[in-house]
Motif scaffolding. Structure first.
Motif, PDB file in Angstrom:
ATOM      1  N   ASN A  68       4.967   6.868  -0.647  1.00 30.13           N
ATOM      2  CA  ASN A  68       6.076   6.484   0.238  1.00 30.13           C
ATOM      3  C   ASN A  68       6.932   5.386  -0.377  1.00 30.13           C
ATOM      4  OD1 ASN A  68       5.480   8.186   2.610  1.00 30.13           O
ATOM      5  ND2 ASN A  68       3.586   6.981   2.681  1.00 30.13           N
ATOM      6  N   PHE A  69       7.396   5.622  -1.588  1.00 29.95           N
ATOM      7  CA  PHE A  69       8.254   4.635  -2.239  1.00 29.95           C
ATOM      8  C   PHE A  69       9.599   4.535  -1.512  1.00 29.95           C
ATOM      9  CE2 PHE A  69       5.529   5.544  -5.952  1.00 29.95           C
ATOM     10  CZ  PHE A  69       5.250   4.240  -6.324  1.00 29.95           C
ATOM     11  N   ALA A  70      10.056   3.319  -1.306  1.00 29.83           N
ATOM     12  CA  ALA A  70      11.416   3.112  -0.801  1.00 29.83           C
ATOM     13  C   ALA A  70      12.384   3.291  -1.957  1.00 29.83           C
ATOM     14  CB  ALA A  70      11.544   1.710  -0.205  1.00 29.83           C
TER      15      ALA A  70
ATOM     16  N   ARG B  71      13.171   0.918  -5.220  1.00 30.28           N
ATOM     17  CA  ARG B  71      13.577  -0.420  -4.770  1.00 30.28           C
ATOM     18  C   ARG B  71      12.536  -1.450  -5.204  1.00 30.28           C
ATOM     19  NH1 ARG B  71      17.399  -0.804  -0.510  1.00 30.28           N
ATOM     20  NH2 ARG B  71      16.424  -2.811   0.024  1.00 30.28           N
TER      21      ARG B  71
ATOM     22  N   ASP C 174      11.700  -5.858  -5.363  1.00 32.69           N
ATOM     23  CA  ASP C 174      12.102  -7.191  -4.924  1.00 32.69           C
ATOM     24  C   ASP C 174      12.195  -8.123  -6.127  1.00 32.69           C
ATOM     25  OD1 ASP C 174       9.491  -7.880  -5.606  1.00 32.69           O
ATOM     26  OD2 ASP C 174       8.776  -7.973  -3.543  1.00 32.69           O
TER      27      ASP C 174
ATOM     28  N   THR D 280       7.451  -2.844  -5.933  1.00 33.84           N
ATOM     29  CA  THR D 280       7.967  -1.739  -5.131  1.00 33.84           C
ATOM     30  C   THR D 280       7.402  -1.844  -3.712  1.00 33.84           C
ATOM     31  OG1 THR D 280       6.156  -0.188  -5.567  1.00 33.84           O
ATOM     32  CG2 THR D 280       7.922  -0.309  -7.217  1.00 33.84           C
ATOM     33  N   SER D 281       7.710  -0.842  -2.897  1.00 27.47           N
ATOM     34  CA  SER D 281       7.229  -0.838  -1.519  1.00 27.47           C
ATOM     35  C   SER D 281       5.768  -0.407  -1.412  1.00 27.47           C
ATOM     36  CB  SER D 281       8.091   0.104  -0.671  1.00 27.47           C
ATOM     37  OG  SER D 281       8.066   1.421  -1.216  1.00 27.47           O
ATOM     38  N   GLU D 282       5.201   0.133  -2.493  1.00 20.80           N
ATOM     39  CA  GLU D 282       3.808   0.540  -2.480  1.00 20.80           C
ATOM     40  C   GLU D 282       2.922  -0.599  -2.990  1.00 20.80           C
ATOM     41  OE1 GLU D 282       2.690   2.880  -0.914  1.00 20.80           O
ATOM     42  OE2 GLU D 282       3.406   4.867  -1.438  1.00 20.80           O
TER      43      GLU D 282
ATOM     44  N   CYS E 189      14.183   1.580 -11.809  1.00 24.92           N
ATOM     45  CA  CYS E 189      14.197   0.771 -10.589  1.00 24.92           C
ATOM     46  C   CYS E 189      15.603   0.277 -10.255  1.00 24.92           C
ATOM     47  CB  CYS E 189      13.240  -0.409 -10.709  1.00 24.92           C
ATOM     48  SG  CYS E 189      13.832  -1.758 -11.753  1.00 24.92           S
TER      49      CYS E 189
ATOM     50  N   CYS F 247      16.824  -4.932  -5.683  1.00 20.48           N
ATOM     51  CA  CYS F 247      17.258  -5.015  -4.288  1.00 20.48           C
ATOM     52  C   CYS F 247      17.051  -6.396  -3.680  1.00 20.48           C
ATOM     53  CB  CYS F 247      16.542  -3.944  -3.458  1.00 20.48           C
ATOM     54  SG  CYS F 247      17.087  -2.268  -3.859  1.00 20.48           S
TER      55      CYS F 247
END
Length: 500
Positions: free
Chosen positions: A331-333, A341, A343, A348-350, A360, A363
């Protein structure tokens, strides 16, 4: 699946390009006792050499392709796994490779780069240039070519059009000027005469190892012909790393013709349809007719209504982040541009998955003077920062965003000119709230400064200006330059001493 795991590593990095290799190096320096794995489908990896810190942020380096064993010899804690990733299971922290093996990780960094946006996937006469294999295939095809059509306006298109000799080039550009990713129409007009001039002999052999303005109206043809006569002299692999700077210097880019170099520009147009010679002959209603009575292997109909026959088409229309092998079951953003995405810690979101380089999208809240561009400098910077952040997390240390993300900076070369880009060099995101200062010497230099509120926020330097360090300081120091006015670019004033 867990009982089939070959080995579990503290860190796994996917991708043998600059971002991945730099990340591995940083991890190995930070935690020399930690088990690190580099997964790469190729036998060669990209390494940074001849690194030079030009100024506080601005850096210059070469890219060399070397056997992956060089890294293993340098770092005893490193294992190189020569296989592409088949599947990533982020919840179980497992990676399955194309050769059927399964590896565990505590933290993983995806540095898989980007794939070229090909005009079409199923046409035999369309060639994308992204990695070493495709560049060598281009060289091979070019030796038999009389005319090629180049579609695109990025860095590879700019380099390719300038370097090709002994072959007519039709250059289809969707914009009003060439190279709009890197510079404005004024800089483009400064560079264009180089297409009709003799290419200077290189002062010395390249030491980098390589293996493998009035805007023209839409539909207007602009042709440049050189009097210099030259001597006669498959799609990209997704697994290959992107080409290094000056990728063309390791190749002989000569076509089949003895005739002079000839480049014809088609502005503000894109490819509408591609025809094979058979399809062209069978299409009775095809209009307008091709530009020649000769029979060509492939024909290109442009959106300006013109049709050109050629030996093959070069698709240089940009890249898209190579996220496909990692998204299934996870479920990567994703960002709007398709990148993972991340930071300001490159996470990542994972859980425990980081990313760096072209794959990448940054974000976090950007500095007012920085923007992401998928370039070699940022691949190195992101890989280095990701390695620092991964190591700091394991060591429970706090870490801040690196200073290199304060100011966009890039050094490259186009049409045999040194090109330096700083900050908001094209006034990106400034709306109409800015002013420009310009210094132009035909055939020598092009200097553009972007000012906002009396302060320098960006610059384009083409040629040997020796202004890059001074301008970087002026941008970073946010000095009010209002009192200097146009004297800021006065060639009779030594600006370096002026602001020393």
């Amino acid at each position: 699946m867990a009982d089939k795991v070959c080995k579990t590593f503290k860190f796994v990095v996917v991708g043998g390009g600059i971002a991945g290799v730099t990340c591995v190096e940083q991890l190995s320096y930070s935690l020399p006792s930690a088990d690190v794995a580099l997964m790469t489908a190729g036998l060669q990896i990209k390494t940074v050499t001849n690194y030079k810190q030009v100024a506080k942020v601005l850096e210059e380096f070469d890219v060399e392709e070397k056997p992956a064993s060089v890294l293993e010899e340098k770092f005893p804690n490193l294992t190189v796994i020569h296989s592409a990733v088949k599947t990533l299971h982020t919840q179980s922290h497992l990676v399955e490779t194309a050769d059927g093996n399964i590896y565990g990780y505590e933290k993983l960094c995806i540095c898989s780069g980007a794939r070229p946006k090909l005009l079409t996937q199923d046409r035999p006469f369309v060639l994308g240039i992204r990695d070493t294999d495709s560049a060598q295939e281009f060289q091979k095809q070019l030796t038999q070519a009389r005319r090629i059509v180049v579609v695109g306006n990025g860095g590879i298109a700019l380099e390719l059009v300038y370097e090709v000799e002994g072959c007519e080039v039709i250059w289809a550009v969707k914009d009003k000027a060439i190279g709009n990713t890197f510079f404005d129409a004024g800089a483009a007009q400064f560079l264009i005469p180089s297409l009709s001039a003799d290419k200077p002999e290189r002062a010395a052999p390249c030491k980098r190892a390589r293996y493998t303005t009035d805007d023209p109206k839409a539909g207007e043809l602009q042709t440049f012909t050189s009097d210099r006569h030259s001597r006669r002299g498959a799609g990209p692999t997704e697994s290959g790393s992107a080409l290094g700077p000056d990728w063309h210097q390791g190749l002989v880019l000569k076509g089949a013709e003895w005739a002079s170099r000839r480049v014809s520009m088609e502005y503000q147009c894109e490819v509408e349809t591609i025809f094979t010679s058979e399809e062209m002959l069978n299409s009775q209603s095809q209009t307008p007719k091709p530009d020649t009575e000769s029979t060509w292997p492939v024909y290109v109909l442009l959106t300006n209504g013109k049709t050109f026959g050629c030996d093959f088409i070069v698709s240089a229309t940009g890249v898209t982040p190579n996220t496909e092998p990692f998204r299934h079951g996870n479920n990567f953003a994703l960002a709007e541009d398709g990148g993972l995405r991340v930071d300001d810690h490159m996470a990542t979101s994972e859980p425990d998955v980081y990313a760096a380089g072209d794959v990448c999208t940054a974000c976090w809240e950007h500095s007012p003077l920085w923007q992401q561009m998928r370039l070699w400098t940022q691949a190195r910077q992101m890989g280095w920062h990701a390695g620092r952040c991964m190591a700091a997390c394991v060591l429970s240390e706090a870490i801040e965003l690196d200073f290199c993300f304060e100011l966009f900076s890039h050094i490259t070369q186009f049409f045999n000119y040194k090109v330096v880009l700083l900050g908001k060099f094209n006034a990106q995101g400034l709306g109409s709230d800015y002013e420009l200062l310009l210094r132009y010497t035909k055939g020598q230099e092009y200097v553009k400064v972007v000012l906002q509120g009396g302060r320098m926020v960006g610059a384009v330097l083409i040629g040997e200006t020796d202004l890059e360090e001074t301008f970087e300081n002026l941008i970073l120091n946010r000095m009010d330059l209002t009192q200097y006015g146009e004297d800021l670019l006065n060639p009779n004033i030594d600006i370096e001493d002026y602001f020393d």
